[in-house]
Design an enzyme around this catalytic site. Structure first.
Site, short mmCIF file in Angstrom:
data_model
loop_
_atom_site.label_atom_id
_atom_site.label_comp_id
_atom_site.label_asym_id
_atom_site.label_seq_id
_atom_site.Cartn_x
_atom_site.Cartn_y
_atom_site.Cartn_z
N ASP A 127 10.60 2.58 9.26
CA ASP A 127 10.31 1.24 8.76
C ASP A 127 10.42 1.15 7.25
O ASP A 127 10.05 0.14 6.64
CB ASP A 127 8.92 0.78 9.21
CG ASP A 127 7.80 1.71 8.75
OD1 ASP A 127 8.09 2.67 8.01
OD2 ASP A 127 6.63 1.48 9.14
N ASP A 160 0.28 13.27 0.74
CA ASP A 160 -0.66 12.52 1.57
C ASP A 160 -1.46 13.46 2.46
O ASP A 160 -1.18 14.67 2.53
CB ASP A 160 0.08 11.48 2.42
CG ASP A 160 1.41 12.00 2.96
OD1 ASP A 160 1.48 13.18 3.35
OD2 ASP A 160 2.38 11.23 3.00
N HIS A 188 8.91 3.25 5.01
CA HIS A 188 7.76 3.68 4.21
C HIS A 188 8.05 5.01 3.51
O HIS A 188 8.88 5.81 3.95
CB HIS A 188 6.49 3.78 5.07
CG HIS A 188 6.43 4.94 6.02
ND1 HIS A 188 6.55 4.79 7.39
CD2 HIS A 188 6.25 6.26 5.81
CE1 HIS A 188 6.45 5.98 7.96
NE2 HIS A 188 6.27 6.88 7.02
N GLU A 202 2.82 1.97 3.98
CA GLU A 202 3.43 1.20 5.04
C GLU A 202 4.00 -0.11 4.47
O GLU A 202 3.70 -0.50 3.35
CB GLU A 202 2.39 0.90 6.13
CG GLU A 202 1.79 2.14 6.79
CD GLU A 202 2.74 2.83 7.76
OE1 GLU A 202 3.96 2.60 7.70
OE2 GLU A 202 2.26 3.60 8.60
#
Length: 260
Positions: A136, A67, A138, A143
């Site tokens: 979370d 990324d 991801h 996300e």
């Protein structure tokens, strides 16, 4: 999915580095997908130590990004291009030609995303993709509620992710709001996925990804779909796994020849 529980982050780094070294011995020009952040640093340090010791030749290895921030200049110290060059490419003694990543400064970001997906395919695909996991759940910057079939694209970061990444910047306001990330569908095309998680702060996410249902709410649960996915966790990150004892037993009984 194989789950390997190790004593600490250093042990995890050594285990994964040896898997990378074994891959490079079999396939000297392997395309290695790398993640950024503090978690994978022990992996890169252990692999670089093997290169310096002469136990593995990484001179033909190729490196690709998972990324990239949108809008940060390529030379910014916290652009992921800079981070990967600093933490992976240079310590392994590679040159810039061995590296590929998405263009976060492109005028047409959408076109840059499509181009990166195409470049990965043209390179023959990723042989091993190293992943981290967010608090979370991801992976990459996919996300919660990201499509499990998603391709490389632009994503808006959640407040939690921006807060988690603020430690790398002088102030929270400097953390970009947008990124280019390989999509979950793109990630799943790698031949081997290796997720490393360390620390108690990742225990909930690890348990949900490994033992919970397959759901876009926990993007890392998509690893359950992959034919060769390995999750390496330290004791703290494994603390909420219901099947921890089973995972320890199966790894202890694993034939040495099978590898990671």
């Amino acid at each position: 999915m194989e789950v390997v529980i190790v004593p600490d982050a250093m042990a995890g780094g050594e285990l994964i580095a040896e898997a990378l070294a074994a891959l490079l011995r079999r396939t000297p020009d392997a395309l290695l997908g790398v993640a950024t952040g503090s978690t994978p640093l022990p992996v890169y340090e252990a692999l670089a130590a093997r290169v310096r010791a002469g136990s593995v030749d990484a001179s033909r290895a190729r490196i690709c990004q998972l990324d990239e921030y949108v809008g940060l200049p390529a030379g910014h110290p916290e652009s992921y291009r800079s981070v990967v060059l600093r933490e992976v490419v240079e310590p392994l003694g590679l040159d810039a030609d061995s590296f590929m990543g998405p263009d976060g400064t492109a005028e047409d970001v959408q076109a840059a995303c499509v181009a990166y997906d195409a470049a990965l395919r043209a390179a023959g695909g990723v042989d091993l993709q190293l992943l981290g996991i967010g608090t979370d759940g991801h992976i990459g910057f996919n996300e919660p509620c990201s499509s499990l079939a998603s391709r490389t694209r632009i994503k808006t970061l959640t407040r939690q992710t921006r807060e988690d990444n603020a430690r790398f910047f002088d102030s929270p306001e400097e953390v970009p709001h947008h990124v280019i990330t390989q999509g979950i569908g793109t990630i799943l095309e790698a031949r081997h996925l290796v997720l490393l998680a360390t620390g108690a702060g990742k225990a909930d996410a690890v348990a949900r990804a490994v033992e919970g249902p397959l759901t876009a709410l926990v993007p890392a649960s998509a690893l359950q779909l992959h034919p060769h996915a390995t999750v390496v966790v330290d004791e703290a990150a494994a603390a909420k796994l219901t099947l921890a004892d089973y995972f320890r037993a199966t790894y202890a009984a694993k034939p040495h020849w099978q590898g990671l």
